[in-house]
Design an enzyme around this catalytic site. Structure first.
Site, short mmCIF file in Angstrom:
data_model
loop_
_atom_site.label_atom_id
_atom_site.label_comp_id
_atom_site.label_asym_id
_atom_site.label_seq_id
_atom_site.Cartn_x
_atom_site.Cartn_y
_atom_site.Cartn_z
N LEU A 1 0.85 -1.20 0.00
CA LEU A 1 0.00 0.00 0.00
C LEU A 1 0.89 1.25 0.00
O LEU A 1 0.82 2.08 0.91
CB LEU A 1 -0.97 -0.01 1.18
N GLY A 2 1.73 1.35 -1.02
CA GLY A 2 2.52 2.57 -1.23
C GLY A 2 1.68 3.54 -2.04
O GLY A 2 0.44 3.49 -1.99
N ILE B 1 1.24 3.76 -5.34
CA ILE B 1 0.41 3.13 -6.38
C ILE B 1 -0.69 2.28 -5.76
O ILE B 1 -1.86 2.35 -6.15
CB ILE B 1 1.29 2.32 -7.36
N ARG C 1 4.89 -4.10 4.82
CA ARG C 1 5.81 -4.42 5.92
C ARG C 1 5.30 -3.83 7.24
O ARG C 1 5.38 -4.43 8.27
CB ARG C 1 7.21 -3.87 5.61
N ARG D 1 6.03 -5.99 -10.30
CA ARG D 1 7.13 -6.68 -10.96
C ARG D 1 6.78 -8.15 -11.06
O ARG D 1 6.21 -8.72 -10.11
CB ARG D 1 8.42 -6.54 -10.14
N ASP E 1 0.41 -7.43 -16.02
CA ASP E 1 1.08 -6.41 -16.83
C ASP E 1 2.58 -6.65 -16.87
O ASP E 1 3.30 -6.06 -17.67
CB ASP E 1 0.79 -5.02 -16.24
N GLU F 1 10.25 -11.00 -18.53
CA GLU F 1 9.75 -10.25 -19.67
C GLU F 1 10.91 -9.74 -20.54
O GLU F 1 11.99 -9.47 -19.97
CB GLU F 1 8.85 -9.09 -19.21
N HIS G 1 3.80 -4.88 -20.12
CA HIS G 1 4.36 -3.90 -19.15
C HIS G 1 4.04 -2.47 -19.60
O HIS G 1 4.94 -1.68 -19.89
CB HIS G 1 5.89 -4.11 -19.01
N GLY H 1 1.86 -0.28 -17.85
CA GLY H 1 1.15 0.47 -16.81
C GLY H 1 1.27 1.97 -16.95
O GLY H 1 0.31 2.71 -16.73
C1 8YV Z 1 7.94 2.28 -16.47
C2 8YV Z 1 8.18 0.75 -14.46
O1 8YV Z 1 6.98 2.56 -17.38
O2 8YV Z 1 8.47 2.79 -13.32
C3 8YV Z 1 8.76 1.62 -13.42
O3 8YV Z 1 9.53 1.08 -12.61
O4 8YV Z 1 8.34 -0.40 -14.45
C4 8YV Z 1 7.34 1.27 -15.57
O5 8YV Z 1 6.15 1.71 -15.05
C5 8YV Z 1 9.12 1.73 -17.17
O6 8YV Z 1 10.23 2.13 -16.46
C6 8YV Z 1 9.18 2.19 -18.61
O7 8YV Z 1 9.69 3.50 -18.71
#
Ligand code: 8YV
Length: 302
Positions: A152-153, A155, A175, A232, A256, A261, A279, A281
């Site tokens: 719960l940071g 994002i 944590r 991740r 995602d 990946e 990926h 997002g």
């Molecule tokens: C980014 C990410 O879009 O911010 C991150 O750590 O994994 C992604 O959301 C990625 O770094 C692409 O620029």
């Protein structure tokens, strides 16, 4: 003469053009290209640009003796050896805060796509199958679902905020409990999974979160449970996840991110109970522009 700027990843063209008015951009997007730079006057690089998914190869960082700044086009620093950077006084600049909304939007979009079978139904229509009969499998309502958030940071909190109006109940594992937080805290991830229908993974990557979502957590979520991952790939034990999606010990997943990946386990491709994204997002024009601006400012500020 312009200084050399090492680009491990591309930025939107207009931002690269801006950087190019100050620097000579040296693009090394593949490991082989990066490797080759190590024997080609590596002390010329004081700044490099990368992103969260790519990070910086350990050997590359060690081979750049005058490196002062790593500008990350993203927030994740799990693929950068932070101890090494700090020991050498290398600053790491990220696009903190900038992509929160885009990634939280993506989590909600993926969750709804999974529950309402948006991709599956889209394929049904495109394939001309509607003419032969209705789309039979019914979706799942979001209202009334118990949603557990891992991490719960910023994002995770933004995801929770978005989900509240849908009439779900919210709980989380972190944590530490978050001060003044209205959602139920579980200090044990298995307990969170046990009391959730939906588990959303929003935890930071890195060794501390590697395979946090492993067999016991997936089993606790159970055959009616679904999982969404916008964090991740390696926060989840992907082999265990795929096995459960294949044999029905887990109802579905919207992913995602993946452990290796851009390699995605092929077993997922034929499954109807998954939604898969590359990926993406933070991949909105507005967000990627704001991120690139932040990277340009960090590079120019050195
Ligand atoms: C980014 C990410 O879009 O911010 C991150 O750590 O994994 C992604 O959301 C990625 O770094 C692409 O620029």
């Amino acid at each position: 003469m312009k200084a050399d700027l090492l680009m491990l990843v591309p930025l939107l063209a207009e931002y690269e053009e801006r950087l190019a008015t100050h620097f000579n951009l040296v693009r090394a997007h593949s490991r082989a290209e990066q490797q080759a730079l190590l024997t080609d006057n590596p002390q010329r690089f004081t700044v490099l640009v990368t992103n969260g998914g790519e990070g910086v190869d350990r050997q590359l960082m060690a081979g750049l003796p005058d490196l002062k700044l790593i500008a990350v086009n993203g927030v994740g620093v799990d693929k950068i050896d932070k101890a090494h950077a700090s020991a050498r006084g290398i600053r790491i600049a990220t696009t903190d805060n900038i992509l929160t909304d885009a990634v939280a939007d993506q989590a909600v979009a993926l969750l709804l796509a999974l529950l309402r079978q948006v991709c599956e139904a889209d394929r049904f229509v495109r394939d001309g199958l509607w003419l032969k009969g209705g789309f039979s499998p019914l979706g799942t309502s979001l209202r009334g679902q118990r949603v557990g958030i891992l991490g719960l940071g910023k994002i995770g909190s933004a995801i929770a905020e978005r989900l509240q109006p849908f009439g779900v109940t919210l709980a989380y594992h972190n944590r530490r409990p978050v001060t003044d937080c209205p959602y139920t805290y579980h200090d044990d991830l298995v307990a969170l999974a046990q009391s959730s229908d939906i588990l959303i993974v929003a935890a930071a990557g890195g060794p501390a979160s590697q395979h946090l979502v492993d067999e016991p957590v997936l089993d606790a979520l159970g055959p009616l449970g679904v999982i969404v991952n916008v964090a991740r790939g390696n926060v989840i034990n992907e082999t265990q996840l795929v096995a459960r999606l294949v044999d029905g010990r887990l109802a579905g997943a919207a992913l995602d991110v993946f452990e290796h990946e851009p390699k995605v386990p092929e077993a997922l491709f034929s499954l109807r109970n998954v939604v898969l994204q590359p990926h993406s997002g933070s991949a909105t024009l507005q967000t990627r522009r704001a991120m690139a601006e932040c990277v340009v400012q960090a590079v120019l500020s050195l």
